[in-house]
Design a protein around this motif. Structure first.
Motif, mmCIF file in Angstrom:
data_model
loop_
_atom_site.group_PDB
_atom_site.id
_atom_site.type_symbol
_atom_site.label_atom_id
_atom_site.label_comp_id
_atom_site.label_asym_id
_atom_site.label_seq_id
_atom_site.Cartn_x
_atom_site.Cartn_y
_atom_site.Cartn_z
ATOM 1 N N UNK A 114 0.853 -1.199 0.044
ATOM 2 C CA UNK A 114 -0.265 -0.044 -0.079
ATOM 3 C C UNK A 114 0.923 1.309 0.035
ATOM 4 N N UNK A 115 0.398 2.294 -0.655
ATOM 5 C CA UNK A 115 1.409 3.512 -0.867
ATOM 6 C C UNK A 115 1.128 4.118 0.427
ATOM 7 N N UNK A 116 2.274 4.989 0.564
ATOM 8 C CA UNK A 116 2.374 6.044 1.516
ATOM 9 C C UNK A 116 1.628 7.122 1.301
ATOM 10 N N UNK A 117 0.360 7.484 2.072
ATOM 11 C CA UNK A 117 -0.484 8.653 1.842
ATOM 12 C C UNK A 117 -0.012 9.863 2.432
ATOM 13 N N UNK A 118 0.240 10.872 1.666
ATOM 14 C CA UNK A 118 0.782 12.386 2.233
ATOM 15 C C UNK A 118 -0.235 13.222 2.073
ATOM 16 N N UNK A 119 -0.971 13.622 2.696
ATOM 17 C CA UNK A 119 -2.021 14.954 2.671
ATOM 18 C C UNK A 119 -1.509 16.330 3.117
ATOM 19 N N UNK A 120 -1.569 17.115 2.141
ATOM 20 C CA UNK A 120 -1.537 18.752 2.500
ATOM 21 C C UNK A 120 -2.506 19.289 2.475
ATOM 22 N N UNK A 121 -2.558 19.907 3.588
ATOM 23 C CA UNK A 121 -3.665 20.896 3.824
ATOM 24 C C UNK A 121 -3.414 22.466 3.379
ATOM 25 N N UNK A 122 -3.981 23.062 2.559
ATOM 26 C CA UNK A 122 -3.726 24.322 2.149
ATOM 27 C C UNK A 122 -2.681 24.369 0.947
ATOM 28 N N UNK A 123 -3.070 25.093 -0.042
ATOM 29 C CA UNK A 123 -2.080 25.312 -1.100
ATOM 30 C C UNK A 123 -1.739 26.820 -1.070
ATOM 31 N N UNK A 124 -1.364 27.413 -0.279
ATOM 32 C CA UNK A 124 -1.112 28.827 -0.073
ATOM 33 C C UNK A 124 0.675 28.703 -0.326
ATOM 34 N N UNK A 125 1.581 29.516 -0.070
ATOM 35 C CA UNK A 125 2.750 29.920 -0.224
ATOM 36 C C UNK A 125 3.634 28.671 0.054
ATOM 37 N N UNK A 126 3.322 28.006 1.503
ATOM 38 C CA UNK A 126 3.842 27.064 2.377
ATOM 39 C C UNK A 126 3.383 25.575 1.514
ATOM 40 N N UNK A 127 2.195 25.393 1.473
ATOM 41 C CA UNK A 127 1.581 24.263 1.140
ATOM 42 C C UNK A 127 1.841 23.919 -0.451
ATOM 43 N N UNK A 128 1.641 24.645 -1.414
ATOM 44 C CA UNK A 128 2.055 24.418 -2.423
ATOM 45 C C UNK A 128 3.397 24.028 -2.851
ATOM 46 N N UNK A 129 4.298 24.849 -2.132
ATOM 47 C CA UNK A 129 5.855 24.371 -2.204
ATOM 48 C C UNK A 129 6.062 23.142 -1.583
ATOM 49 N N UNK A 130 5.583 22.876 -0.763
ATOM 50 C CA UNK A 130 5.732 21.748 -0.184
ATOM 51 C C UNK A 130 5.473 20.387 -0.847
ATOM 52 N N UNK A 131 4.195 20.332 -1.413
ATOM 53 C CA UNK A 131 3.536 19.344 -2.152
ATOM 54 C C UNK A 131 4.369 19.218 -3.336
ATOM 55 N N UNK A 132 4.803 20.169 -4.002
ATOM 56 C CA UNK A 132 5.380 20.211 -5.389
ATOM 57 C C UNK A 132 6.539 19.483 -5.036
ATOM 58 N N UNK A 133 7.501 19.856 -3.853
ATOM 59 C CA UNK A 133 8.775 19.476 -3.884
ATOM 60 C C UNK A 133 8.882 17.928 -3.384
ATOM 61 N N UNK A 134 7.835 17.655 -2.627
ATOM 62 C CA UNK A 134 7.294 16.274 -2.207
ATOM 63 C C UNK A 134 7.352 15.432 -3.619
ATOM 64 N N UNK A 135 6.447 15.759 -4.428
ATOM 65 C CA UNK A 135 6.164 14.964 -5.493
ATOM 66 C C UNK A 135 7.330 14.704 -6.551
ATOM 67 N N UNK A 136 8.527 15.852 -6.443
ATOM 68 C CA UNK A 136 9.657 15.737 -7.402
ATOM 69 C C UNK A 136 10.588 14.528 -6.708
ATOM 70 N N UNK A 137 10.638 14.699 -5.219
ATOM 71 C CA UNK A 137 11.832 14.080 -4.630
ATOM 72 C C UNK A 137 11.263 12.615 -4.163
ATOM 73 N N UNK A 138 10.028 12.182 -4.120
ATOM 74 C CA UNK A 138 9.509 11.008 -3.545
ATOM 75 C C UNK A 138 8.902 10.057 -4.887
ATOM 76 N N UNK A 139 9.204 8.795 -4.820
ATOM 77 C CA UNK A 139 8.675 8.102 -5.982
ATOM 78 C C UNK A 139 7.323 7.821 -5.899
ATOM 79 N N UNK A 140 6.713 7.797 -7.085
ATOM 80 C CA UNK A 140 5.246 7.452 -7.003
ATOM 81 C C UNK A 140 4.825 6.165 -6.827
ATOM 82 N N UNK A 141 5.907 5.281 -7.004
ATOM 83 C CA UNK A 141 5.825 3.854 -6.822
ATOM 84 C C UNK A 141 5.398 3.509 -5.304
ATOM 85 N N UNK A 142 5.489 4.542 -4.463
ATOM 86 C CA UNK A 142 5.808 4.294 -3.106
ATOM 87 C C UNK A 142 4.892 5.546 -2.358
#
Length: 399
Positions: free
Chosen positions: A1-29
């Motif tokens: 089962x994949x590890x579920x990361x949920x980001x609450x809020x897509x302001x300056x902090x949330x959008x940055x964190x979500x995008x960076x995590x998407x590029x650095x962590x494998x979508x297979x996991x």
């Protein structure tokens, strides 16, 4: 089962964190879901410009996250249950619950009435795009009357100063007054205070210092000394507060509801919850709490990202810098102030003012928009696989 990361809020902090995590962590996991109440990225730092009548870009989050693998859920967060590891949301379809393994809480802040009666009923604020647009409509209606109108901005923090100067410059037919509880620009250096006062004089802004507003009515505000100030549009910028959801969830929070975290932005009470932006109570490198600001959102977001990636992939966690270098204040479109501060948070004697400062501030805003609109640009293409059993309590940090 994949590890579920949920980001609450897509302001300056949330959008940055979500995008960076998407590029650095494998979508297979991993699978990353961003929950945001509106479908757009809101440039909160420019909402005073929107209220004054200018066109401010609001990129669609679906476009921002296109190609990243991030799932966008346009919904309002109604509750967080860190014991069950679920988030309750409400949307046009009725909402539901989202389960998570790692949560990044970045719901930001909103305008606070500071307990003054009548603020919610009669005052405008620019803490969100809808409220900024309501103020814009009111200013438009005052302009259409052909006889001007009186705009009263309550609060002489950075938001109040930028709002008053922007409205005065963009709508010269209106009479603008700025109410300051103490001395105007008290936290600035002497030279910057003088520059600010000259800008207010140039723009025709009436400054009322050492004035405390106790109540807001439809056509006036009432001050502590008994004075009544007439107003056709009262703009309340006297304070900000965070969403009460964190406090109601059982997470450890401060008295004003900000989430208490360790040096890596991880909740001290729930190790699979991280926080960034205005919602977090983080101690900076100078030993003082970071203020609510875009700069703090960037630093806390970078630290939270490093911690999440490090813990999930069993790598060392680098401590990113946590500092507050100073204030960038726009005074309309052609003037500004750049005020650096020292390690104690006090203004340094030197400052920069005028058109150069305005251009630098505009450049910072443009860069912030571009960065958040391209959340994975320039990040390593190699995506890390998760450790076999990520340890939420492991501590491998480096300075």
């Amino acid at each position: 089962m994949k590890h579920r990361i949920v980001v609450l809020g897509a302001g300056y902090a949330g959008a940055y964190v979500a995008g960076t995590l998407a590029r650095r962590l494998s979508p297979a996991d991993t699978e990353i879901t961003v929950v945001n109440a509106v479908p757009d990225f809101v440039q909160r730092l420019r909402l005073h410009q929107l209220a004054a009548g200018q066109d401010i870009e609001a990129p669609k989050l679906a476009d921002v996250f296109a190609g990243t693998g991030i799932r966008l859920r346009v919904a309002r967060v109604t509750a967080v249950d860190p014991e069950r590891q679920v988030v309750a949301v409400a949307d046009a379809d009725g909402g539901g619950e989202l389960g998570y393994d790692t949560l990044l809480y970045a719901l930001g802040s909103h305008g606070a009435d500071c307990g003054a009666p009548g603020v919610a009923e009669h005052a405008f604020d620019i803490a969100a795009r809808p409220s900024a647009l309501r103020l814009r409509e009111r200013l438009d209606s005052l302009g259409r009357r052909g006889e001007g109108g009186r705009v009263l901005v309550v609060g002489d923090g950075l938001t109040g100063i930028e709002t008053a100067t922007e409205i005065a410059e963009s709508r010269p037919g209106l009479s603008v007054a700025l109410v300051a509880r103490g001395e105007l620009g008290a936290r600035l250096s002497a030279g910057a205070r003088s520059h600010l006062r000259q800008a207010c004089d140039r723009l025709g802004i009436t400054v009322l210092e050492h004035t405390s507003v106790e109540a807001v009515e439809a056509t006036r505000v009432l001050c502590a000394d008994g004075t009544a100030l007439a107003s056709d549009a009262t703009v309340w910028t006297a304070g900000f507060a965070v969403n009460p959801i964190a406090a109601a969830s059982g997470l450890e929070v401060t008295g004003n509801g900000r989430i208490v975290v360790d040096r890596t932005m991880r909740s001290v009470s729930h190790p699979n919850v991280y926080a960034a932006g205005d919602s977090v109570y983080a101690i900076g490198d100078n030993g003082r709490p970071l203020p609510m600001s875009c700069a703090s959102a960037g630093y806390t977001g970078m630290q939270a990202t490093a911690a999440i990636v490090g813990r999930l992939t069993a790598r060392k966690i680098a401590n990113t810098k946590l500092e507050y270098p100073g204030n960038h204040i726009s005074l309309g479109r052609r003037d500004g102030i750049l005020q650096l501060v020292d390690d104690e948070g006090q203004a340094k004697p030197k400052y920069m003012g005028g058109r150069t400062a305005a251009r630098i501030k505009a450049g910072i805003l443009k860069m912030s928009l571009w960065t958040n609109s391209h959340p994975t640009f320039g990040l390593p293409k190699r995506k890390h696989r998760l450790a076999a059993a990520p340890d939420a309590t492991a501590e491998k940090t480096v300075a």
